[in-house]
Design an enzyme around this catalytic site. Structure first.
Site: not given
Length: 292
Positions: A62-64
């Protein structure tokens, strides 16, 4: 990483350049693999926008996030937050996870306050009851939701109007619109139609009761980018500001999220003076290096 993305989001060519320290952490759960995973790349100042976007697209989390040197006075580090399809000015679980990695990477454990620079400005982070906590940033958009938008969102979620207690914009960066429902069951029974939901980023919340058999005060779910997010710090921050202002939520509570996905997310919320702090466990899972 040698294959060049053909997607229009990655217009520039790039080649392998540097080796970076890499971490993957689990955020917002004391049970391993039951929170929200985050990938973190350290010392990323040499990376281009295209390289960051391509790597975040490849991790498919979902996020990096990418840790960089700060550019403003008072900040300890700068973070850039990417989803698989674009960049966010702020997000909650990337804030806690990035701070955890930054502290570990720089061997700093005794700092009372850390200041993160991100697209939404400066965000303060501190350790609260052994957990990292961030001060909720101000809402970019708040207020009531117009009738047409509410009708569209309710239909897309399959929520009857009789189950909706209230609705409000709770946008602190990602664009959240939040619904307060009557019961935890109303939240858990939602089966979203993502095509009908379109571009809306929607959170739903309901109070938990003794009959629910859970040791939390509220249940949340987050629907964004054609999927459900397991545990969402930014949504919890916006919802806390809204519900505390309404007198619905107490000054200190625990929220659960991710139940339908088989997660055990726990978000610890507390208002101290004028700040609302959002805390959660962070556990290291993977540590190594990555060539980008």
């Amino acid at each position: 990483m040698n294959d060049r993305p053909s997607d229009a989001r990655f217009p520039r060519e790039f080649s392998v350049t540097q080796t970076h320290a890499f971490h993957q952490v689990d955020v917002f759960s004391s049970q391993l693999f039951k929170g929200n995973p985050l990938a973190v790349v350290c010392d990323a100042d040499d990376l281009s926008d295209a390289q960051m976007a391509a790597f975040a697209n490849w991790t498919n989390l979902s996020e990096t996030t990418f840790l960089l040197k700060p550019t403003v006075d008072g900040a300890d580090y700068r973070v850039r937050i990417f989803t698989p399809v674009g960049e966010l000015p702020f997000a909650g679980h990337p804030t806690l996870g990035s701070c955890h990695v930054w502290l570990a990477h720089h061997g700093k454990t005794g700092m009372e306050d850390v200041v993160q620079e991100c697209g939404a400005g400066l965000v303060r982070i501190r350790i609260s009851d052994g957990r990292p906590a961030f001060a909720a940033p101000p809402l970019r958009k708040s207020g009531t939701v117009d009738a047409a938008t509410l009708a569209t969102v309710a239909a897309a979620l399959g929520v009857a109007s009789s189950a909706i207690v209230d609705a409000n914009w709770t946008d602190n960066g990602p664009g959240w619109l939040s619904l307060l429902l009557k019961t935890r069951a109303d939240v858990l029974n939602i089966r979203p139609d993502y095509a009908a939901l379109g571009h809306f980023q929607v959170g739903v919340v309901a109070p938990c009761t003794h009959e629910d058999g859970v040791e939390t005060d509220f249940e949340l779910r987050a629907f964004c980018d054609n999927c459900e997010d397991p545990v969402t710090g930014s949504l919890n921050a916006g919802v806390a500001q809204w519900l505390m202002d309404k007198g619905v939520a107490p000054q200190r509570y625990v929220a659960s999220q991710g139940t339908v996905l088989g997660r055990a997310g726990r978000v610890y919320v507390e208002k101290l003076d004028d700040d609302i702090w959002i805390a959660g466990e962070v556990t290291g899972v993977i540590e190594g290096s990555v060539v980008i």
